[in-house]
Enzyme design. Structure first.
Site, PDB file in Angstrom:
ATOM      1  N   TYR A   1       7.058   2.730  21.321  1.00  0.00           N
ATOM      2  CA  TYR A   1       6.690   3.429  22.560  1.00  0.00           C
ATOM      3  C   TYR A   1       6.986   2.569  23.786  1.00  0.00           C
ATOM      4  O   TYR A   1       7.424   3.064  24.821  1.00  0.00           O
ATOM      5  CB  TYR A   1       5.205   3.801  22.552  1.00  0.00           C
TER       6      TYR A   1
ATOM      7  N   GLU B   1      -6.473  -3.964  -7.514  1.00  0.00           N
ATOM      8  CA  GLU B   1      -5.771  -2.869  -6.830  1.00  0.00           C
ATOM      9  C   GLU B   1      -6.692  -2.066  -5.906  1.00  0.00           C
ATOM     10  O   GLU B   1      -6.325  -1.776  -4.776  1.00  0.00           O
ATOM     11  CB  GLU B   1      -5.137  -1.929  -7.873  1.00  0.00           C
TER      12      GLU B   1
ATOM     13  N   ASP C   1      -4.304  -0.442 -12.276  1.00  0.00           N
ATOM     14  CA  ASP C   1      -4.313   0.671 -13.220  1.00  0.00           C
ATOM     15  C   ASP C   1      -3.149   0.528 -14.195  1.00  0.00           C
ATOM     16  O   ASP C   1      -2.115  -0.057 -13.861  1.00  0.00           O
ATOM     17  CB  ASP C   1      -4.107   2.004 -12.466  1.00  0.00           C
TER      18      ASP C   1
END
Lengths: 366, 366
Positions: free
Chosen positions: B99, B195, B247
């Site tokens: 921006y 995680e 996982d």
């Protein structure tokens, strides 16, 4: 902590639920549990309290009813685990509760749950029935968000001076009830709640909280329950006004709306989560002209934005003229504006001019 | 900090880049800037260093070339802002840089950028050309993740005792270079990287780091750059082994893989981010049988999972027999397993049995 919702009380209430059921069976009746009905059909806007609340429609689950027996069993399955969590004084996320209670029923091939979308609503049912926040049931949600400022807290027995938390800050945990988080020395005059972590970092880097004597926090986008509950507790107990700084888009407005009036999904929690006095300091749809931002830092509204705005225009809590003007101007201009767009002026414009002036000039919406 | 990459050096290197260009113009030549080529075609696995690295293919941008002049201009536009950030000693996120540098060029209707997908790669180009980490260019990414443990740090001048950070922990900032984050007293024997935030909270609640003398951290799913860089610095400077707990699915394996070998997108940063010695403590595809977890807590593999696993099987860094066995077993069983599934045993199984035994028995993959 309120005796009514203390740990002991949760365990007692679960026992009462079970005892009622047992005595109902023993006296040859069909045991039942009655829950307030959740969802849009039983949600209304309380004009006096200025928050989204749950109505008084209820549903009853009977044990001797083929269509309801499984849900009945599931309710007590979760209630048992919650009693264990409370007793052992440990917490668990909803996903772990799902796995912990998932098993095959007896010699059948029937599972207690097919997936988590079955167990989550049962936890919510119990929240309402037991009249306890999920956090009081020792059930955790995700952890997002950080906080620093002119305030000292105690978190799980550790004293944390939020004036000395470096560039990272203190991570806001999922459970922030009075037995875990206590407030100590507070000089802050207000809370600035910022939608985005990257913008919060700008405020922390510039020591905005020191210069303006406040607390700054973010919730990593849509704030999780722990963050909402903590803002509410600080607002109530430390008597701090809450200023909300979000993008000028429907997502930002929704974040403000949830902090302020509560959400339809968690309507039963509004009384302990919502802050009807929360003040919206921006971004406003009038800011682009007001601060002479270049037109090319705006983003075109999409059809989905226009659809959502027309829904928001109909919300009872956005019926005030100033909000209608705000939203209609967004539609007329056809653009939205992100907080980062203020850096088109310069990187510190947001911390040195924009927010201090908005607060000083009482240039906010309620 | 390495003198070569210190703030002064970044400013000097930007000046050098500009001076070369000016003198090239003055001597009547066509100025150019040469960048290493990024993307899959110039990425390879370095068998000696055991990490994903960028090859030596380059691309050159000429100023007097209709197709390259705009990118040439954009490069110096961003370089100018970075020099300002360094000079003012402030940081900015990539979205704010976009921006800040977005404007209409002269009297044309041409914009410096159409959207942020144009400015982000220019920042990465400059990282490589200047031989500096993005963080050294004062460019911030998002902030996610928390840390606690037997370690004291200094963050932006504030001393933070990570043994006294309550239930929330310290929020890991985006920039963790030596001038901001310093390490002080450390008794910890290792780092446990987890995680998920909800699982990390279980480890913190059980004071795992105290009982097992370590540091525990999470990165809110896929860890942001700040978290990866901090683990690497702790591994290098504090000589702490890193254990990764994810996982048992392709997403978890990818997180481990990125921590260990780096990623294709950020191959140019592997030397400062990757940890080839990182140890995978689970979940393993053999864990369901090994720990006698009920079959119904596993989740069926989807087609997309199988496709990703076949890709992972072909990665050079998963060619070792133990990894091939691990992955093939996942395919044969046809299921994946989440960390929360361990709560089918009991809520504390993961902190009291699973991880301590894995580490004690050296039951990990490298």
């Amino acid at each position: 902590m309120n005796k009514k919702n203390s740990d002991k009380s949760v365990a007692e209430k679960i026992d009462d639920l079970a005892k009622d059921t047992v005595s109902s069976i023993e006296s040859g009746n069909n045991p039942d549990v009655t829950f307030p009905l959740r969802g849009l059909s039983n949600v209304y806007f309380d004009e006096t309290q200025k928050m989204v609340k749950l109505g008084d429609k209820t549903q009853t689950r009977n044990f001797f009813n083929v269509g309801q027996a499984k849900k009945f069993m599931q309710t007590f399955l979760v209630a048992r685990v919650i009693k264990e969590l409370v007793k052992e004084n440990i917490t668990a996320p909803i996903r772990s509760i799902y796995y912990n209670t998932k098993h095959t029923i007896g010699d059948t091939s029937e599972e207690t749950w097919e997936d988590q979308s079955e167990s989550d609503p049962i936890i919510e049912d119990l929240e309402i029935t037991l009249g306890s926040l999920r956090e009081e049931l020792h059930v955790r949600a995700g952890q997002k968000g950080s906080m620093v400022g002119n305030l000292t807290i105690i978190d799980a027995g550790d004293t944390i001076d939020l004036r000395k938390m470096g560039s990272g800050g203190w991570s806001i945990p999922s459970i922030v009830e009075k037995d875990i988080i206590k407030f100590k020395e507070c000089e802050a005059d207000y809370i600035l709640f910022i939608e985005k972590d990257t913008i919060w970092s700008r405020f922390n880097e510039d020591k905005f909280w020191k210069k303006n004597n406040c607390v700054i926090m973010h919730g990593g986008g849509q704030p999780p329950r722990g963050v909402r509950r903590l803002v509410r507790r600080m607002h109530d107990e430390l008597k701090l006004p809450v200023y909300v700084l979000v993008d000028n888009d429907v997502y930002g407005l929704y974040i403000y709306s949830v902090i302020k009036q509560g959400s339809i999904n968690l309507a039963f929690e509004s009384e302990r989560m919502a802050i009807p006095e929360a003040r919206f300091v921006g971004l406003s749809s009038f800011d682009q002209e007001k601060y002479k931002l270049p037109k090319n830092v705006t983003l075109k509204l999409k059809d989905i934005d226009r659809k959502r705005i027309s829904e928001v225009l109909a919300y009872p809590w956005f019926k005030k003229k100033q909000w209608q003007d705000e939203l209609k101007h967004m539609v007329e201009k056809g653009v939205k504006l992100e907080l980062e767009a203020l850096s088109a002026k310069d990187f510190k414009f947001i911390t040195e001019k924009y927010v201090p002036e908005k607060i000083k000039n009482k240039d906010w919406l309620v």
